[in-house]
Design a protein around this motif. Sequence first.
Motif, mmCIF file in Angstrom:
data_model
loop_
_atom_site.group_PDB
_atom_site.id
_atom_site.type_symbol
_atom_site.label_atom_id
_atom_site.label_comp_id
_atom_site.label_asym_id
_atom_site.label_seq_id
_atom_site.Cartn_x
_atom_site.Cartn_y
_atom_site.Cartn_z
ATOM 1 N N SER A 1 -33.153 -34.092 -18.878
ATOM 2 C CA SER A 1 -32.424 -35.277 -18.430
ATOM 3 C C SER A 1 -33.243 -36.186 -17.513
ATOM 4 O O SER A 1 -33.087 -37.416 -17.581
ATOM 5 C CB SER A 1 -31.119 -34.872 -17.739
ATOM 6 O OG SER A 1 -31.368 -34.060 -16.601
ATOM 7 N N PRO A 2 -34.139 -35.655 -16.627
ATOM 8 C CA PRO A 2 -34.916 -36.583 -15.797
ATOM 9 C C PRO A 2 -35.713 -37.594 -16.610
ATOM 10 O O PRO A 2 -35.835 -38.760 -16.209
ATOM 11 C CB PRO A 2 -35.845 -35.656 -14.998
ATOM 12 C CG PRO A 2 -35.096 -34.368 -14.917
ATOM 13 C CD PRO A 2 -34.396 -34.247 -16.237
ATOM 14 N N SER B 1 -36.367 -43.136 -17.884
ATOM 15 C CA SER B 1 -36.622 -44.115 -18.946
ATOM 16 C C SER B 1 -35.602 -45.243 -18.866
ATOM 17 O O SER B 1 -35.942 -46.423 -19.007
ATOM 18 C CB SER B 1 -36.563 -43.437 -20.319
ATOM 19 O OG SER B 1 -37.601 -42.494 -20.466
ATOM 20 N N SER B 2 -34.346 -44.888 -18.628
ATOM 21 C CA SER B 2 -33.302 -45.901 -18.491
ATOM 22 C C SER B 2 -33.542 -46.775 -17.261
ATOM 23 O O SER B 2 -33.378 -48.002 -17.317
ATOM 24 C CB SER B 2 -31.931 -45.221 -18.391
ATOM 25 O OG SER B 2 -30.913 -46.155 -18.119
ATOM 26 N N GLY C 1 -43.213 -37.470 -12.796
ATOM 27 C CA GLY C 1 -42.404 -36.311 -12.410
ATOM 28 C C GLY C 1 -41.428 -35.896 -13.495
ATOM 29 O O GLY C 1 -41.212 -34.700 -13.724
ATOM 30 N N ALA C 2 -40.837 -36.882 -14.198
ATOM 31 C CA ALA C 2 -39.899 -36.569 -15.268
ATOM 32 C C ALA C 2 -40.600 -35.865 -16.429
ATOM 33 O O ALA C 2 -40.071 -34.902 -17.002
ATOM 34 C CB ALA C 2 -39.224 -37.842 -15.759
ATOM 35 N N VAL D 1 -53.026 -26.545 -15.386
ATOM 36 C CA VAL D 1 -53.156 -27.896 -15.927
ATOM 37 C C VAL D 1 -52.139 -28.807 -15.251
ATOM 38 O O VAL D 1 -50.953 -28.479 -15.177
ATOM 39 C CB VAL D 1 -52.946 -27.915 -17.459
ATOM 40 C CG1 VAL D 1 -53.004 -29.343 -17.982
ATOM 41 C CG2 VAL D 1 -54.009 -27.064 -18.141
ATOM 42 N N GLN D 2 -52.598 -29.938 -14.753
ATOM 43 C CA GLN D 2 -51.728 -30.903 -14.094
ATOM 44 C C GLN D 2 -51.765 -32.210 -14.866
ATOM 45 O O GLN D 2 -52.836 -32.718 -15.203
ATOM 46 C CB GLN D 2 -52.168 -31.139 -12.649
ATOM 47 C CG GLN D 2 -51.222 -32.051 -11.869
ATOM 48 C CD GLN D 2 -51.599 -32.142 -10.404
ATOM 49 O OE1 GLN D 2 -52.654 -31.664 -10.002
ATOM 50 N NE2 GLN D 2 -50.749 -32.746 -9.608
ATOM 51 N N LEU D 3 -50.583 -32.757 -15.162
ATOM 52 C CA LEU D 3 -50.525 -34.033 -15.864
ATOM 53 C C LEU D 3 -51.169 -35.119 -15.016
ATOM 54 O O LEU D 3 -50.937 -35.186 -13.807
ATOM 55 C CB LEU D 3 -49.066 -34.413 -16.155
ATOM 56 C CG LEU D 3 -48.333 -33.631 -17.238
ATOM 57 C CD1 LEU D 3 -46.867 -34.042 -17.272
ATOM 58 C CD2 LEU D 3 -48.970 -33.863 -18.599
#
Length: 322
Positions: free
Chosen positions: A145-146, A151-152, A33-34, A23-25
Amino acid sequence: MEKPSMVSRVVAIALLTATIAFVQLPGYGHMHGALHDSAHVLFAGLIAMAVWGLARRTMPATPRWPAYVLALLVTALLTTAAEWAQYLTGRSFSPADVMRNLVGALSFLVLAAHRDVARRLGSAMNCRSGALLLGAFVLLAWGVSPFFIWSSVYLQRSYAFPAITDFGARWTDRLVESGSVRLTVVAPPADWPKVGDEKVMYLHGSRKRFTGMGIDGPYPDWSDYQRLRFVAYNPGHTNIELNIHVRDRHRDRRHRGRYEKRLDLPPGYLPVQIPIDDLRSTRRSRDLDLRNLGYISIFAPNSPAPLEFYIGNLRLEGARGL
Protein backbone atom coordinates in the motif's frame (compact mmCIF):
# COMPACT_ATOMS: atom_id res chain seq x y z
CA MET A 1 7.33 -28.17 -16.78
CA GLU A 2 10.27 -29.31 -14.66
CA LYS A 3 10.19 -28.16 -11.05
CA PRO A 4 13.19 -26.29 -9.58
CA SER A 5 15.79 -28.56 -7.99
CA MET A 6 16.62 -28.46 -4.31
CA VAL A 7 20.00 -26.90 -5.10
CA SER A 8 18.41 -24.08 -7.11
CA ARG A 9 15.96 -23.39 -4.29
CA VAL A 10 18.79 -23.19 -1.73
CA VAL A 11 20.74 -20.82 -4.00
CA ALA A 12 17.63 -18.67 -4.48
CA ILE A 13 17.07 -18.50 -0.70
CA ALA A 14 20.71 -17.48 -0.13
CA LEU A 15 20.67 -14.80 -2.85
CA LEU A 16 17.35 -13.31 -1.74
CA THR A 17 18.43 -13.21 1.90
CA ALA A 18 21.75 -11.61 0.96
CA THR A 19 19.88 -9.03 -1.11
CA ILE A 20 17.78 -8.01 1.89
CA ALA A 21 20.89 -7.83 4.06
CA PHE A 22 23.39 -6.06 1.82
CA VAL A 23 21.68 -4.39 -1.15
CA GLN A 24 20.23 -0.90 -0.73
CA LEU A 25 18.00 0.75 -3.33
CA PRO A 26 19.62 3.90 -4.74
CA GLY A 27 18.01 7.23 -3.94
CA TYR A 28 15.90 8.46 -1.05
CA GLY A 29 12.60 10.16 -0.39
CA HIS A 30 9.01 9.04 0.02
CA MET A 31 8.80 6.95 -3.17
CA HIS A 32 12.16 5.36 -2.44
CA GLY A 33 10.82 4.35 0.97
CA ALA A 34 7.64 2.96 -0.61
CA LEU A 35 9.64 0.87 -3.10
CA HIS A 36 11.87 -0.31 -0.25
CA ASP A 37 8.83 -1.43 1.74
CA SER A 38 7.28 -3.25 -1.23
CA ALA A 39 10.59 -4.96 -2.04
CA HIS A 40 10.70 -6.42 1.48
CA VAL A 41 7.24 -7.92 0.97
CA LEU A 42 8.19 -9.41 -2.41
CA PHE A 43 11.59 -10.79 -1.43
CA ALA A 44 10.39 -12.33 1.83
CA GLY A 45 7.46 -13.90 -0.04
CA LEU A 46 9.83 -15.47 -2.58
CA ILE A 47 12.07 -16.79 0.21
CA ALA A 48 9.03 -18.33 1.89
CA MET A 49 7.98 -20.04 -1.33
CA ALA A 50 11.47 -21.48 -1.86
CA VAL A 51 11.63 -22.77 1.73
CA TRP A 52 8.12 -24.19 1.39
CA GLY A 53 9.18 -26.03 -1.79
CA LEU A 54 12.10 -27.59 0.06
CA ALA A 55 9.87 -28.58 2.97
CA ARG A 56 7.35 -30.23 0.63
CA ARG A 57 10.12 -32.38 -0.83
CA THR A 58 11.64 -33.44 2.48
CA MET A 59 8.57 -33.82 4.71
CA PRO A 60 5.68 -36.33 4.56
CA ALA A 61 2.92 -35.44 2.08
CA THR A 62 0.32 -35.39 4.84
CA PRO A 63 -0.48 -33.50 6.91
CA ARG A 64 0.36 -30.48 4.76
CA TRP A 65 0.28 -27.70 7.38
CA PRO A 66 3.73 -28.42 8.96
CA ALA A 67 5.43 -27.41 5.69
CA TYR A 68 3.69 -24.03 5.77
CA VAL A 69 4.54 -23.43 9.43
CA LEU A 70 8.17 -24.44 8.88
CA ALA A 71 8.46 -22.15 5.85
CA LEU A 72 7.07 -19.21 7.81
CA LEU A 73 9.40 -19.80 10.77
CA VAL A 74 12.52 -20.29 8.64
CA THR A 75 11.72 -17.20 6.57
CA ALA A 76 11.18 -15.17 9.73
CA LEU A 77 14.56 -16.31 11.08
CA LEU A 78 16.43 -15.68 7.82
CA THR A 79 14.98 -12.24 7.17
CA THR A 80 15.43 -11.15 10.79
CA ALA A 81 19.07 -12.26 10.62
CA ALA A 82 19.37 -10.27 7.39
CA GLU A 83 18.07 -7.18 9.18
CA TRP A 84 20.72 -7.55 11.88
CA ALA A 85 23.38 -8.08 9.19
CA GLN A 86 22.59 -4.63 7.81
CA TYR A 87 24.78 -3.20 10.57
CA LEU A 88 27.71 -4.41 8.46
CA THR A 89 26.70 -1.99 5.69
CA GLY A 90 26.13 1.01 7.97
CA ARG A 91 22.37 0.59 8.16
CA SER A 92 20.35 -0.36 11.24
CA PHE A 93 17.88 -3.01 12.34
CA SER A 94 14.30 -2.06 11.48
CA PRO A 95 11.37 -3.67 13.35
CA ALA A 96 9.05 -2.28 10.65
CA ASP A 97 10.99 -4.19 7.98
CA VAL A 98 10.73 -7.36 10.08
CA MET A 99 6.94 -6.92 10.09
CA ARG A 100 6.90 -6.38 6.31
CA ASN A 101 8.98 -9.53 5.85
CA LEU A 102 6.47 -11.52 7.90
CA VAL A 103 3.55 -10.07 5.93
CA GLY A 104 5.23 -10.95 2.64
CA ALA A 105 6.02 -14.49 3.73
CA LEU A 106 2.55 -15.08 5.16
CA SER A 107 0.73 -13.67 2.12
CA PHE A 108 2.68 -15.83 -0.35
CA LEU A 109 2.19 -18.93 1.80
CA VAL A 110 -1.54 -18.26 2.06
CA LEU A 111 -1.68 -18.00 -1.74
CA ALA A 112 0.14 -21.34 -1.95
CA ALA A 113 -2.35 -22.85 0.50
CA HIS A 114 -5.23 -21.53 -1.61
CA ARG A 115 -3.78 -23.21 -4.69
CA ASP A 116 -3.22 -26.42 -2.73
CA VAL A 117 -6.84 -26.49 -1.52
CA ALA A 118 -8.16 -25.74 -5.00
CA ARG A 119 -6.16 -28.61 -6.49
CA ARG A 120 -7.40 -31.11 -3.92
CA LEU A 121 -11.03 -30.02 -4.01
CA GLY A 122 -11.31 -29.23 -7.72
CA SER A 123 -11.42 -25.96 -9.58
CA ALA A 124 -14.69 -24.79 -8.04
CA MET A 125 -14.30 -22.03 -5.44
CA ASN A 126 -15.32 -23.04 -1.93
CA CYS A 127 -15.48 -21.22 1.37
CA ARG A 128 -12.07 -22.38 2.53
CA SER A 129 -10.14 -21.53 -0.63
CA GLY A 130 -12.07 -18.28 -1.02
CA ALA A 131 -11.16 -17.22 2.52
CA LEU A 132 -7.50 -18.05 1.87
CA LEU A 133 -7.48 -16.07 -1.35
CA LEU A 134 -9.12 -13.07 0.31
CA GLY A 135 -6.70 -13.21 3.23
CA ALA A 136 -3.70 -13.33 0.90
CA PHE A 137 -4.86 -10.31 -1.09
CA VAL A 138 -5.58 -8.33 2.09
CA LEU A 139 -2.05 -9.02 3.36
CA LEU A 140 -0.47 -8.17 0.02
CA ALA A 141 -2.53 -5.00 -0.29
CA TRP A 142 -1.34 -3.86 3.14
CA GLY A 143 2.25 -4.71 2.32
CA VAL A 144 2.44 -2.78 -0.96
CA SER A 145 0.00 0.00 0.00
CA PRO A 146 2.80 2.58 0.61
CA PHE A 147 3.75 2.39 -3.07
CA PHE A 148 0.19 3.11 -4.25
CA ILE A 149 -0.37 5.79 -1.60
CA TRP A 150 2.75 7.72 -2.57
CA SER A 151 2.08 7.24 -6.27
CA SER A 152 -1.28 8.91 -5.71
CA VAL A 153 0.33 11.72 -3.69
CA TYR A 154 2.88 12.42 -6.42
CA LEU A 155 0.23 12.38 -9.14
CA GLN A 156 -1.90 14.90 -7.22
CA ARG A 157 1.19 16.99 -6.51
CA SER A 158 1.97 17.12 -10.24
CA TYR A 159 -1.61 17.98 -11.12
CA ALA A 160 -1.65 20.88 -8.61
CA PHE A 161 1.67 22.36 -9.81
CA PRO A 162 2.65 25.24 -9.92
CA ALA A 163 0.92 25.27 -6.54
CA ILE A 164 3.46 23.81 -4.12
CA THR A 165 0.91 23.22 -1.35
CA ASP A 166 -2.85 22.93 -1.00
CA PHE A 167 -3.46 22.99 2.74
CA GLY A 168 -6.33 20.72 3.67
CA ALA A 169 -5.74 18.36 0.73
CA ARG A 170 -4.64 14.86 1.72
CA TRP A 171 -1.60 14.92 -0.56
CA THR A 172 -0.25 18.07 1.09
CA ASP A 173 -0.93 16.65 4.57
CA ARG A 174 1.43 13.79 3.77
CA LEU A 175 4.23 16.15 2.75
CA VAL A 176 3.98 18.57 5.69
CA GLU A 177 6.10 17.90 8.78
CA SER A 178 5.44 19.56 12.12
CA GLY A 179 7.83 18.08 14.67
CA SER A 180 6.61 19.19 18.12
CA VAL A 181 4.70 22.21 16.77
CA ARG A 182 0.93 22.24 16.63
CA LEU A 183 -0.19 22.67 13.02
CA THR A 184 -3.84 23.24 12.20
CA VAL A 185 -5.44 23.77 8.80
CA VAL A 186 -7.99 26.58 9.20
CA ALA A 187 -9.99 29.05 7.16
CA PRO A 188 -8.06 32.27 6.42
CA PRO A 189 -8.39 35.04 9.03
CA ALA A 190 -10.56 38.04 8.20
CA ASP A 191 -9.27 40.34 5.45
CA TRP A 192 -6.85 37.68 4.14
CA PRO A 193 -5.58 38.84 0.72
CA LYS A 194 -7.55 37.42 -2.20
CA VAL A 195 -4.93 35.04 -3.56
CA GLY A 196 -7.03 31.89 -3.78
CA ASP A 197 -6.28 30.47 -0.33
CA GLU A 198 -9.30 28.44 0.75
CA LYS A 199 -7.34 27.03 3.69
CA VAL A 200 -4.18 28.21 5.45
CA MET A 201 -1.82 26.69 8.01
CA TYR A 202 -1.95 27.95 11.59
CA LEU A 203 1.26 27.38 13.57
CA HIS A 204 1.24 27.61 17.35
CA GLY A 205 4.46 26.87 19.20
CA SER A 206 5.36 26.56 22.86
CA ARG A 207 7.61 28.90 24.78
CA LYS A 208 11.34 28.48 24.07
CA ARG A 209 10.60 26.05 21.27
CA PHE A 210 11.17 26.11 17.53
CA THR A 211 7.92 27.04 15.73
CA GLY A 212 7.66 26.07 12.10
CA MET A 213 6.85 23.47 9.50
CA GLY A 214 8.63 21.53 6.77
CA ILE A 215 7.49 20.40 3.35
CA ASP A 216 9.29 17.16 2.55
CA GLY A 217 9.11 16.38 -1.16
CA PRO A 218 7.63 19.41 -2.94
CA TYR A 219 7.41 19.36 -6.72
CA PRO A 220 11.15 19.31 -7.53
CA ASP A 221 11.61 21.37 -10.71
CA TRP A 222 11.19 25.14 -10.21
CA SER A 223 13.57 26.20 -12.97
CA ASP A 224 10.87 27.44 -15.38
CA TYR A 225 9.34 29.95 -12.94
CA GLN A 226 10.35 33.39 -11.75
CA ARG A 227 9.23 33.60 -8.13
CA LEU A 228 7.87 31.75 -5.11
CA ARG A 229 4.97 33.51 -3.39
CA PHE A 230 2.91 33.06 -0.24
CA VAL A 231 1.20 35.17 2.40
CA ALA A 232 2.18 35.17 6.10
CA TYR A 233 0.09 36.64 8.90
CA ASN A 234 1.15 37.62 12.40
CA PRO A 235 -1.82 38.01 14.79
CA GLY A 236 0.41 39.27 17.64
CA HIS A 237 1.73 42.69 18.55
CA THR A 238 5.46 42.20 18.05
CA ASN A 239 7.59 41.27 15.08
CA ILE A 240 8.41 37.62 14.46
CA GLU A 241 11.71 36.57 12.90
CA LEU A 242 10.70 34.28 10.02
CA ASN A 243 13.25 32.01 8.37
CA ILE A 244 12.81 30.32 4.99
CA HIS A 245 15.12 27.50 3.94
CA VAL A 246 15.01 25.61 0.65
CA ARG A 247 17.20 22.53 0.09
CA ASP A 248 17.81 20.31 -2.88
CA ARG A 249 18.05 16.53 -2.94
CA HIS A 250 21.75 15.93 -3.35
CA ARG A 251 22.50 12.42 -2.15
CA ASP A 252 25.39 13.49 0.09
CA ARG A 253 23.85 15.62 2.84
CA ARG A 254 27.15 17.41 3.45
CA HIS A 255 27.08 18.89 -0.06
CA ARG A 256 23.42 19.74 -0.46
CA GLY A 257 22.71 23.29 -1.53
CA ARG A 258 20.54 25.34 0.80
CA TYR A 259 18.97 28.73 0.31
CA GLU A 260 18.39 30.77 3.47
CA LYS A 261 16.28 33.90 3.85
CA ARG A 262 15.46 35.75 7.06
CA LEU A 263 12.78 38.42 7.31
CA ASP A 264 10.75 40.27 9.92
CA LEU A 265 7.06 39.41 10.05
CA PRO A 266 5.33 42.48 11.54
CA PRO A 267 1.81 42.33 13.03
CA GLY A 268 -0.66 41.83 10.21
CA TYR A 269 -0.21 40.47 6.71
CA LEU A 270 3.02 40.15 4.77
CA PRO A 271 3.09 39.05 1.10
CA VAL A 272 6.35 37.13 0.63
CA GLN A 273 7.95 36.88 -2.80
CA ILE A 274 11.28 35.17 -3.43
CA PRO A 275 12.83 35.45 -6.89
CA ILE A 276 13.75 31.99 -8.14
CA ASP A 277 17.06 33.35 -9.40
CA ASP A 278 17.92 34.20 -5.79
CA LEU A 279 17.72 30.52 -4.92
CA ARG A 280 20.59 29.66 -7.23
CA SER A 281 23.28 31.22 -5.04
CA THR A 282 23.73 29.80 -1.55
CA ARG A 283 26.24 30.07 1.25
CA ARG A 284 27.18 26.46 0.74
CA SER A 285 29.90 24.95 -1.43
CA ARG A 286 27.64 24.79 -4.49
CA ASP A 287 24.53 26.40 -5.93
CA LEU A 288 21.04 25.04 -5.42
CA ASP A 289 19.85 22.57 -8.05
CA LEU A 290 16.55 24.15 -9.12
CA ARG A 291 15.52 21.01 -11.02
CA ASN A 292 15.88 18.76 -8.01
CA LEU A 293 14.52 20.54 -4.93
CA GLY A 294 13.59 18.40 -1.96
CA TYR A 295 12.68 20.32 1.17
CA ILE A 296 11.21 23.65 2.29
CA SER A 297 11.14 24.84 5.87
CA ILE A 298 9.44 27.96 7.23
CA PHE A 299 10.08 28.63 10.90
CA ALA A 300 10.65 31.08 13.72
CA PRO A 301 13.54 30.39 16.13
CA ASN A 302 13.18 29.81 19.85
CA SER A 303 11.30 32.57 21.64
CA PRO A 304 10.79 33.39 25.33
CA ALA A 305 7.04 33.56 24.65
CA PRO A 306 4.76 31.24 22.66
CA LEU A 307 4.53 32.19 18.99
CA GLU A 308 1.66 31.90 16.57
CA PHE A 309 1.37 32.84 12.93
CA TYR A 310 -0.35 31.76 9.70
CA ILE A 311 1.15 30.65 6.40
CA GLY A 312 -0.82 30.62 3.15
CA ASN A 313 -0.31 28.21 0.28
CA LEU A 314 2.99 28.34 -1.55
CA ARG A 315 2.84 28.93 -5.30
CA LEU A 316 5.23 29.48 -8.16
CA GLU A 317 4.47 32.33 -10.52
CA GLY A 318 5.78 33.86 -13.73
CA ALA A 319 6.36 30.91 -16.02
CA ARG A 320 9.36 31.74 -18.19
CA GLY A 321 8.72 32.03 -21.90
CA LEU A 322 5.00 32.84 -21.50
